[in-house]
Design a protein around this motif. Structure first.
Motif, PDB file in Angstrom:
ATOM      1  N   SER A 173       0.836  -1.193   0.000  1.00 62.67           N
ATOM      2  CA  SER A 173       0.000   0.000   0.000  1.00 62.67           C
ATOM      3  C   SER A 173       0.873   1.246   0.000  1.00 62.67           C
ATOM      4  O   SER A 173       2.088   1.174   0.193  1.00 62.67           O
ATOM      5  CB  SER A 173      -0.935   0.021   1.221  1.00 62.67           C
ATOM      6  N   HIS A 174       0.253   2.382  -0.230  1.00 64.42           N
ATOM      7  CA  HIS A 174       0.926   3.676  -0.203  1.00 64.42           C
ATOM      8  C   HIS A 174       2.079   3.760  -1.214  1.00 64.42           C
ATOM      9  O   HIS A 174       2.994   4.573  -1.058  1.00 64.42           O
ATOM     10  CB  HIS A 174       1.466   3.991   1.193  1.00 64.42           C
ATOM     11  N   THR A 196      -1.915  -0.030  -4.103  1.00 64.21           N
ATOM     12  CA  THR A 196      -2.572   1.271  -4.165  1.00 64.21           C
ATOM     13  C   THR A 196      -2.663   1.745  -5.607  1.00 64.21           C
ATOM     14  O   THR A 196      -1.658   1.779  -6.334  1.00 64.21           O
ATOM     15  CB  THR A 196      -1.796   2.303  -3.321  1.00 64.21           C
ATOM     16  N   ASN A 222      -6.336  -0.843  -3.454  1.00 61.51           N
ATOM     17  CA  ASN A 222      -6.653  -0.248  -2.160  1.00 61.51           C
ATOM     18  C   ASN A 222      -6.421   1.264  -2.189  1.00 61.51           C
ATOM     19  O   ASN A 222      -5.905   1.806  -3.159  1.00 61.51           O
ATOM     20  CB  ASN A 222      -5.864  -0.927  -1.026  1.00 61.51           C
ATOM     21  N   ARG A 223      -6.850   1.941  -1.130  1.00 56.35           N
ATOM     22  CA  ARG A 223      -6.767   3.403  -1.025  1.00 56.35           C
ATOM     23  C   ARG A 223      -7.322   4.096  -2.268  1.00 56.35           C
ATOM     24  O   ARG A 223      -6.680   4.997  -2.841  1.00 56.35           O
ATOM     25  CB  ARG A 223      -5.332   3.839  -0.734  1.00 56.35           C
ATOM     26  N   GLN A 226      -7.515   7.683  -1.530  1.00 54.95           N
ATOM     27  CA  GLN A 226      -6.360   8.157  -0.757  1.00 54.95           C
ATOM     28  C   GLN A 226      -6.729   8.336   0.723  1.00 54.95           C
ATOM     29  O   GLN A 226      -6.374   9.327   1.350  1.00 54.95           O
ATOM     30  CB  GLN A 226      -5.818   9.473  -1.309  1.00 54.95           C
ATOM     31  N   GLY A 227      -7.430   7.346   1.281  1.00 57.82           N
ATOM     32  CA  GLY A 227      -7.830   7.450   2.676  1.00 57.82           C
ATOM     33  C   GLY A 227      -8.774   8.601   2.944  1.00 57.82           C
ATOM     34  O   GLY A 227      -8.837   9.123   4.067  1.00 57.82           O
TER      35      GLY A 227
END
Length: 305
Positions: A173-174, A196, A222-223, A226-227
């Motif tokens: 992630s990220h 991500t 995921n994300r 972006q959260g």
């Protein structure tokens, strides 16, 4: 989904039938947009649900009930993939309590992770998560952020061969550790990779998504917001006039349909605590998807704001 029934889930299903058998489904809707898992051809709805932060609510009965309603709406609107992790505090336990109440195991594609540096404890981690979820066989078991990946992957391969899990994968992630992830994808027989990918974080397009297509690996994004930061940045801006042409009625659909219109993405997993936001998220599961020219127009628009 997989062979998931056990006594706890059976009792939960009976409990749920006491309510659901008397009520029609809340939504009559066309078929959701789905994409095939390359390893088997099994279809998944392209919008799933994450539980990071949102389902980490401890034992608060009111918050657990709220999350149960979120999950119910997710299933009612055609969702299947629910993703969690032992890293997410009480999230797995809350998912399990919600599933017992709803009894919607036939609608569930269960996806969680192994998250420990002890590479000998893979089976214990899977067993604990299974007890929390109320499932005997997970649809997808992933190695969280590559932690102890070599030992865990060897164990997960054995568990898959034994029928203890249906699919295996690795997550990051990220935008982290992409070079290492690429090496693993090139040499290991993975069913899924989670990474991500969103309208501003597009690094995965360069090597990882083409490699996944070449290797027959499903991608979970995921994300996707972006959260939540994409909404903070753009919610006060108007949708472009042409958004409806790309199948988007709101910013949630705009962000999600950009992701799942990439042909190498299997599923995106937004998370929310609000029913109205879940309705918006699941709107991305229906209607048209942007074509390549519209995708570029979407990028150009958000980068111009």
């Amino acid at each position: 989904m997989g062979p998931l029934l056990n006594r706890r889930r059976f009792l939960g299903s009976l409990l749920a039938l006491g309510v659901s058998a008397r009520l029609p489904r809340a939504f009559a809707q066309p078929a959701p947009i789905a994409r095939a898992i390359p390893a088997t051809g099994e279809s998944l709805p392209v919008i799933g649900m994450g539980t990071w932060r949102t389902f980490n609510v401890g034992s608060d009965p009111g918050l657990i009930e709220d999350r149960t309603r979120i999950l119910e709406l997710f299933f009612d609107r055609g969702g299947a993939v629910v993703d969690s992790s032992p890293m997410y505090g009480s999230a797995e336990a809350v998912v399990g309590k919600a599933m017992i109440k709803l009894g919607r195991y036939n609608d569930l594609f269960s996806a969680t992770k192994v998250w420990t540096g002890d590479e000998d404890s893979t089976r214990d981690e899977v067993r604990i998560s299974g007890n929390l979820w109320g499932v005997e066989t997970f649809d997808l078991m992933q190695i969280h952020n590559l932690l102890g990946w070599e030992g865990h992957l060897a164990n997960l391969k054995a568990m898959k061969a034994e029928g203890r899990i249906r699919y295996l994968g690795i997550t990051t992630s990220h935008g982290r550790r992409h070079a290492e992830l690429k090496t693993i994808m090139e040499r290991e027989p993975l069913d899924f990779v989670q990474l991500t990918y969103n309208i501003l974080d597009r690094e995965a397009e360069q090597q990882l998504l083409p490699l996944a297509r070449e290797r027959g690996i499903a991608i979970i994004a995921n994300r996707p917001f972006q959260g939540g930061r994409l909404f903070g940045r753009f919610h006060s801006e108007p949708l472009p006039e042409w958004a409806a042409e790309a199948g988007c009625q709101n910013w949630a659909e705009f962000f999600l349909k950009f992701i799942v219109s990439h042909p190498d993405v299997t599923c995106a997993i937004p998370a929310t605590t609000q029913l109205e936001h879940m309705r918006e998220n699941m709107g991305a599961l229906y209607g048209r998807l942007p074509d390549p020219a519209q995708r570029q127009r979407m990028i150009d628009y958000v980068e111009s704001l």
